[in-house]
Scaffold this motif. Structure first.
Motif, PDB file in Angstrom:
ATOM      1  N   ALA A 165       0.823  -1.211   0.000  1.00 53.38           N
ATOM      2  CA  ALA A 165       0.000   0.000   0.000  1.00 53.38           C
ATOM      3  C   ALA A 165       0.860   1.266   0.000  1.00 53.38           C
ATOM      4  CB  ALA A 165      -0.935  -0.001   1.205  1.00 53.38           C
ATOM      5  N   VAL A 166       2.024   1.190   0.618  1.00 53.34           N
ATOM      6  CA  VAL A 166       2.930   2.346   0.660  1.00 53.34           C
ATOM      7  C   VAL A 166       3.313   2.795  -0.752  1.00 53.34           C
ATOM      8  CG1 VAL A 166       5.226   3.136   1.381  1.00 53.34           C
ATOM      9  CG2 VAL A 166       3.831   1.760   2.939  1.00 53.34           C
ATOM     10  N   LEU A 167       3.446   1.831  -1.664  1.00 50.75           N
ATOM     11  CA  LEU A 167       3.869   2.144  -3.038  1.00 50.75           C
ATOM     12  C   LEU A 167       2.832   2.977  -3.785  1.00 50.75           C
ATOM     13  CD1 LEU A 167       5.244  -1.390  -4.026  1.00 50.75           C
ATOM     14  CD2 LEU A 167       6.527   0.555  -3.091  1.00 50.75           C
ATOM     15  N   LEU A 168       1.590   2.980  -3.301  1.00 49.13           N
ATOM     16  CA  LEU A 168       0.504   3.677  -3.994  1.00 49.13           C
ATOM     17  C   LEU A 168       0.077   4.966  -3.296  1.00 49.13           C
ATOM     18  CD1 LEU A 168      -1.695   0.532  -4.721  1.00 49.13           C
ATOM     19  CD2 LEU A 168      -0.165   1.689  -6.319  1.00 49.13           C
ATOM     20  N   GLU A 169       0.770   5.328  -2.239  1.00 45.25           N
ATOM     21  CA  GLU A 169       0.333   6.469  -1.431  1.00 45.25           C
ATOM     22  C   GLU A 169       0.307   7.775  -2.213  1.00 45.25           C
ATOM     23  OE1 GLU A 169       2.916   6.462   1.957  1.00 45.25           O
ATOM     24  OE2 GLU A 169       1.629   5.099   3.107  1.00 45.25           O
ATOM     25  N   ASP A 170       1.295   8.009  -3.066  1.00 41.45           N
ATOM     26  CA  ASP A 170       1.342   9.273  -3.810  1.00 41.45           C
ATOM     27  C   ASP A 170       0.149   9.408  -4.750  1.00 41.45           C
ATOM     28  OD1 ASP A 170       3.675   9.910  -2.529  1.00 41.45           O
ATOM     29  OD2 ASP A 170       4.997   9.400  -4.205  1.00 41.45           O
ATOM     30  N   ILE A 171      -0.191   8.309  -5.441  1.00 41.93           N
ATOM     31  CA  ILE A 171      -1.343   8.341  -6.349  1.00 41.93           C
ATOM     32  C   ILE A 171      -2.630   8.535  -5.554  1.00 41.93           C
ATOM     33  CG2 ILE A 171      -2.663   7.003  -8.041  1.00 41.93           C
ATOM     34  CD1 ILE A 171      -0.039   5.572  -8.743  1.00 41.93           C
ATOM     35  N   PHE A 172      -2.711   7.867  -4.416  1.00 44.73           N
ATOM     36  CA  PHE A 172      -3.883   7.979  -3.557  1.00 44.73           C
ATOM     37  C   PHE A 172      -4.099   9.426  -3.130  1.00 44.73           C
ATOM     38  CE2 PHE A 172      -5.724   7.891   0.769  1.00 44.73           C
ATOM     39  CZ  PHE A 172      -6.895   7.211   0.526  1.00 44.73           C
TER      40      PHE A 172
END
Length: 299
Positions: free
Chosen positions: A33-40
């Motif tokens: 989930a950390v890998l998607l934080e910026d997009i989120f």
């Protein structure tokens, strides 16, 4: 994976295989989930979410599904939780949505399942908003496993000896996804249609232009990215009538395409639902076996 399983087992000496395996799933989910934080953050919760599957063994227990969904939602801010589109699942979907969980409806292959699931999400969102809770950052999606519907219809044609133009069988999932998208748009559902279980590039190219989510496996995304295909908006282009005429010779396609073609009580006995639930249950058993082989290795 082996060292992780061993570490979890060592830290929890009374745990059984299932507890250890599912803890590994949760740990990996937190890391991913950390890998998607910026997009989120960029999309205010609408995109950049990691899907986490609920335990398929809970498929008969709405409360257990909803409770686990809430647990998984707490793993990270950008989690979306998978719950199956069965009668029991719809109860869990509404409850979990009301409790603030963004849902990814799964084990869903038909327009009736997609629409009933979207309605359950709407009820959950309305109840939550009525109590003053913020729903602005929730990002529910409703999956149609387009390729798995195609797979099922191909097996039905072979089983029943139906003479049919085989090219039509590549369009069933796309037809259902397009129809579901049209209904979602007309009715103003706040969830989005998600296309999954790719079997061909039509399941991407035919959905271009809509506010939909496409979830191709990595190998399909590589094919798409490396192609010279010129992107054309096709979401509102209907599937050719001759394909629909061919597909309508198959009862299970008619059931899947008609918004009222399958009663909620019959969702769990629809052919692709049974097949997929069994595969998910087998995968859970495989996880137990994996853990067993690591913590109690064969001599």
């Amino acid at each position: 994976m082996g060292p992780r399983i061993k570490a979890i087992a060592a830290a929890n000496p009374t745990w059984g295989e299932s507890q250890i395996g599912w803890q590994a799933v949760k740990d990996l989910s937190v890391e991913a989930a950390v890998l998607l934080e910026d997009i989120f953050a960029e999309h205010n919760g609408r995109n950049g979410r990691l899907s986490v599957q609920t335990d398929p063994r809970f498929h008969r227990d709405a409360k257990a599904l909803a409770d686990q969904a809430v647990e998984f939602d707490g793993l990270a801010e950008n989690i979306v939780v998978k719950i199956p589109a069965t009668k029991t699942g719809l109860e869990a979907i509404e409850d979990a949505t009301y409790r603030g969980v963004s849902i990814n409806v799964t084990v869903s292959f038909s327009v009736p399942q997609a629409v009933r699931a979207a309605e359950a999400i709407e009820r959950g969102l309305d109840r939550r908003a009525a109590e003053g809770h913020d729903i602005s950052k929730m990002g529910p999606v409703v999956t149609i496993m387009v390729g798995r519907l195609d797979d099922w219809l191909k097996s039905v044609v072979a089983r029943d000896g139906i003479f049919i133009d085989p090219s039509a069988l590549e369009w069933a999932g796309v037809a259902c996804a397009k129809k579901a998208y049209q209904i979602f748009t007309e009715r103003g559902f706040r969830s989005r249609v998600l296309a999954a279980a790719f079997r061909n590039v039509l399941q991407w190219s035919e959905l271009v232009g809509g506010d939909v989510v496409v979830s191709p496996p990595f190998k399909w995304q590589q094919i798409i990215n490396s192609s010279d295909y010129q992107v054309v908006e096709k979401i509102d282009e209907p599937v050719r009538q001759e394909y629909l005429d061919q597909l309508n010779r198959i009862e299970d396609f008619r059931r899947a395409y008609d918004v009222d073609g399958i009663a909620v009580e019959d969702f769990e006995t629809f052919g692709p639902t049974v097949k997929t639930l069994r595969q998910f249950l087998a995968a859970d058993a495989d996880l137990d076996s994996l853990v067993r082989d690591i913590i109690v290795p064969a001599i």
